[in-house]
Design a protein around this motif. Structure first.
Motif, PDB file in Angstrom:
ATOM      1  N   TYR A  37      -2.030  -7.504   5.252  1.00 32.52           N
ATOM      2  CA  TYR A  37      -2.015  -7.501   6.880  1.00 32.52           C
ATOM      3  C   TYR A  37      -1.732  -5.718   6.084  1.00 32.52           C
ATOM      4  O   TYR A  37      -1.544  -4.789   7.373  1.00 32.52           O
ATOM      5  N   GLU A  38      -1.174  -5.222   5.356  1.00 36.08           N
ATOM      6  CA  GLU A  38      -1.008  -4.134   4.707  1.00 36.08           C
ATOM      7  C   GLU A  38      -2.153  -3.108   5.166  1.00 36.08           C
ATOM      8  O   GLU A  38      -2.669  -1.887   5.523  1.00 36.08           O
ATOM      9  N   ASP A  39      -3.170  -3.962   4.455  1.00 36.33           N
ATOM     10  CA  ASP A  39      -4.874  -3.294   4.089  1.00 36.33           C
ATOM     11  C   ASP A  39      -5.197  -3.597   5.445  1.00 36.33           C
ATOM     12  O   ASP A  39      -5.785  -1.824   5.433  1.00 36.33           O
ATOM     13  N   GLN A  40      -4.988  -4.039   6.212  1.00 43.60           N
ATOM     14  CA  GLN A  40      -5.247  -3.737   7.752  1.00 43.60           C
ATOM     15  C   GLN A  40      -4.930  -3.114   8.280  1.00 43.60           C
ATOM     16  O   GLN A  40      -4.768  -2.444  10.163  1.00 43.60           O
ATOM     17  N   GLY A  41      -3.179  -2.285   8.162  1.00 44.35           N
ATOM     18  CA  GLY A  41      -2.983  -1.166   8.249  1.00 44.35           C
ATOM     19  C   GLY A  41      -1.522  -1.187   9.841  1.00 44.35           C
ATOM     20  O   GLY A  41      -0.821  -1.047  10.978  1.00 44.35           O
ATOM     21  N   MET A  42      -1.305  -3.126   9.696  1.00 46.54           N
ATOM     22  CA  MET A  42      -0.782  -3.572  10.162  1.00 46.54           C
ATOM     23  C   MET A  42       0.123  -3.322   9.690  1.00 46.54           C
ATOM     24  O   MET A  42       1.913  -3.857  10.310  1.00 46.54           O
ATOM     25  N   LEU A  43       1.155  -3.062   8.362  1.00 51.16           N
ATOM     26  CA  LEU A  43       1.948  -3.008   7.933  1.00 51.16           C
ATOM     27  C   LEU A  43       2.184  -1.763   7.314  1.00 51.16           C
ATOM     28  O   LEU A  43       0.632  -1.513   6.669  1.00 51.16           O
ATOM     29  N   ALA A  44       2.974  -1.376   6.641  1.00 47.36           N
ATOM     30  CA  ALA A  44       3.189   0.141   6.123  1.00 47.36           C
ATOM     31  C   ALA A  44       4.461   0.379   4.974  1.00 47.36           C
ATOM     32  O   ALA A  44       5.599   1.106   5.113  1.00 47.36           O
ATOM     33  N   PRO A  45       4.655  -0.688   4.583  1.00 48.80           N
ATOM     34  CA  PRO A  45       6.213  -0.173   3.309  1.00 48.80           C
ATOM     35  C   PRO A  45       5.808   1.146   2.462  1.00 48.80           C
ATOM     36  O   PRO A  45       4.940   1.548   2.232  1.00 48.80           O
ATOM     37  N   LEU A  46       7.271   1.370   2.466  1.00 45.97           N
ATOM     38  CA  LEU A  46       7.199   2.369   1.399  1.00 45.97           C
ATOM     39  C   LEU A  46       7.039   2.228   0.007  1.00 45.97           C
ATOM     40  O   LEU A  46       6.616   1.003  -0.375  1.00 45.97           O
ATOM     41  N   ARG A  47       7.173   2.841  -1.193  1.00 44.63           N
ATOM     42  CA  ARG A  47       6.807   2.533  -2.050  1.00 44.63           C
ATOM     43  C   ARG A  47       7.786   3.111  -3.761  1.00 44.63           C
ATOM     44  O   ARG A  47       8.063   4.272  -2.904  1.00 44.63           O
ATOM     45  N   LYS A  48       7.810   2.439  -4.419  1.00 45.13           N
ATOM     46  CA  LYS A  48       8.538   2.822  -5.397  1.00 45.13           C
ATOM     47  C   LYS A  48       7.985   1.871  -6.500  1.00 45.13           C
ATOM     48  O   LYS A  48       7.476   1.668  -6.857  1.00 45.13           O
ATOM     49  N   GLY A  49       7.123   3.606  -6.851  1.00 46.11           N
ATOM     50  CA  GLY A  49       6.162   3.305  -7.489  1.00 46.11           C
ATOM     51  C   GLY A  49       5.018   3.170  -6.978  1.00 46.11           C
ATOM     52  O   GLY A  49       4.054   3.468  -6.055  1.00 46.11           O
ATOM     53  N   ARG A  50       4.753   1.642  -7.833  1.00 45.35           N
ATOM     54  CA  ARG A  50       2.960   0.835  -7.536  1.00 45.35           C
ATOM     55  C   ARG A  50       3.968   0.049  -5.809  1.00 45.35           C
ATOM     56  O   ARG A  50       3.634  -0.558  -5.732  1.00 45.35           O
ATOM     57  N   GLN A  51       5.544  -0.124  -6.463  1.00 46.70           N
ATOM     58  CA  GLN A  51       5.777  -1.794  -5.903  1.00 46.70           C
ATOM     59  C   GLN A  51       6.143  -0.912  -4.403  1.00 46.70           C
ATOM     60  O   GLN A  51       6.965  -0.531  -3.889  1.00 46.70           O
ATOM     61  N   ARG A  52       5.922  -1.685  -3.953  1.00 42.99           N
ATOM     62  CA  ARG A  52       6.310  -2.385  -2.260  1.00 42.99           C
ATOM     63  C   ARG A  52       7.619  -2.629  -1.778  1.00 42.99           C
ATOM     64  O   ARG A  52       8.424  -3.286  -2.747  1.00 42.99           O
ATOM     65  N   ILE A  53       8.416  -1.422  -0.776  1.00 45.14           N
ATOM     66  CA  ILE A  53       9.127  -2.095  -0.337  1.00 45.14           C
ATOM     67  C   ILE A  53       9.446  -1.864   1.197  1.00 45.14           C
ATOM     68  O   ILE A  53       9.109  -1.066   1.843  1.00 45.14           O
ATOM     69  N   PHE A  54       9.821  -3.394   1.286  1.00 43.99           N
ATOM     70  CA  PHE A  54      10.269  -3.450   2.974  1.00 43.99           C
ATOM     71  C   PHE A  54      11.001  -3.435   3.715  1.00 43.99           C
ATOM     72  O   PHE A  54      12.322  -3.490   2.842  1.00 43.99           O
ATOM     73  N   HIS A  55      11.272  -2.482   4.678  1.00 42.64           N
ATOM     74  CA  HIS A  55      12.634  -2.597   5.122  1.00 42.64           C
ATOM     75  C   HIS A  55      13.162  -3.400   6.186  1.00 42.64           C
ATOM     76  O   HIS A  55      11.750  -4.438   6.862  1.00 42.64           O
ATOM     77  N   GLU A  56      14.330  -3.515   8.051  1.00 40.16           N
ATOM     78  CA  GLU A  56      13.767  -4.423   8.610  1.00 40.16           C
ATOM     79  C   GLU A  56      13.258  -4.205   9.730  1.00 40.16           C
ATOM     80  O   GLU A  56      12.098  -5.095  10.329  1.00 40.16           O
TER      81      GLU A  56
END
Lengths: 145, 145
Positions: B42-61
DNA sequence: GTGGCAGTTGACGTAAACGTCATCAGTCGC
DNA sequence: GCGACTGATGACGTTTACGTCAACTGCCAC
């Protein structure tokens, strides 16, 4: 030889209210705005079972009914496998007691899922209502300035 | 070094009602019963855009909200492309007048399609009701004999 | 009897929505 | 400092629901 098994032409006349009208594949395709390929595919999947005159398929009213069920299912977002399951529910005849009871639970599951969908739709409609309100407000402000 | 950017562990404590909780990919996956692969997709499709801490995704509300919208759309049988379109409707901010007017018509189309779906569901529910009746009748007759 | 259709079968192609490795990186507990 | 996790990133595989040819057949008009 006056052949009573008409398939097209005269049969497509709007005045003939003959019992058991028949249709060619292209008729169905046009009527439901799908391609012949799709219809053949559905037959392949065992979802339609038109009669044959030689190799040619001949469709009747029951095929229309089936097809409408299939397309309705698709509009609801079901996979063809699910659509088939749903259609199969309509064949009550196939039952010993155990089968019938099982059928009832299947029906219930389906109902629950449909009611969830209803709720999803309501929610989405509500959301859209809110969005529309905001859009109209934005438009108004933009025009007033 | 007392790092204030917690990402997991203490952060998942039920007592911490901190503002801006964050989640790992596995948290989301578990919460919505999907796989991490799906989320990345979904992120690939631009439907989600989580933040990153280094390479890791960080999700919020807001990622939760998005994801719920996506999944609701999927339950309604929309393709991801359609889901994206719907979600985009929510971004009112992007508008000159022309955009906004266009948005209104989009909203209207969507509403019409949703109302058709509602009708389809009603019809199907009615059908199922009829089928259930017949099944119960068949069961009754089968038990009386 | 020969185009010209409409239809048939079979085979292969394709887009969407992920699943499934394989490989590598970062972190945590001890 | 070293497994054991958890996650990231390709890359390729898979299923569904058809689309797209290619080659053939039956029938109809002329």
């Amino acid at each position: 030889m006056n052949n009573p098994e008409k398939v097209s032409k005269e049969n497509s006349s709007p005045t003939t209210e003959s019992p058991a009208r028949s249709y060619r594949i292209a008729d169905l395709a046009k009527a439901y705005d799908i391609t012949p390929r799709t219809i053949r595919f559905y037959e392949d999947q065992g979802m339609l079972a038109p009669l044959r005159k030689g190799r040619q398929r001949i469709f009747h009213e029951r095929d229309h009914v089936r097809l409408r069920l299939i397309l309705r299912g698709k509009r609801l977002g079901f996979s063809l496998a699910e659509v088939r399951e749903i259609i199969d529910l309509y064949d009550v005849d196939a039952g010993g007691e155990k089968q019938l009871v099982h059928l009832l639970s299947k029906i219930d599951q389906r109902r629950i899922s449909l009611e969830q969908q209803m709720k999803d739709i309501q929610d989405t409609l509500n959301d859209l209502k809110g969005v529309e309100k905001r859009v109209r407000k934005a438009l108004k402000e933009l025009r007033e300035k």
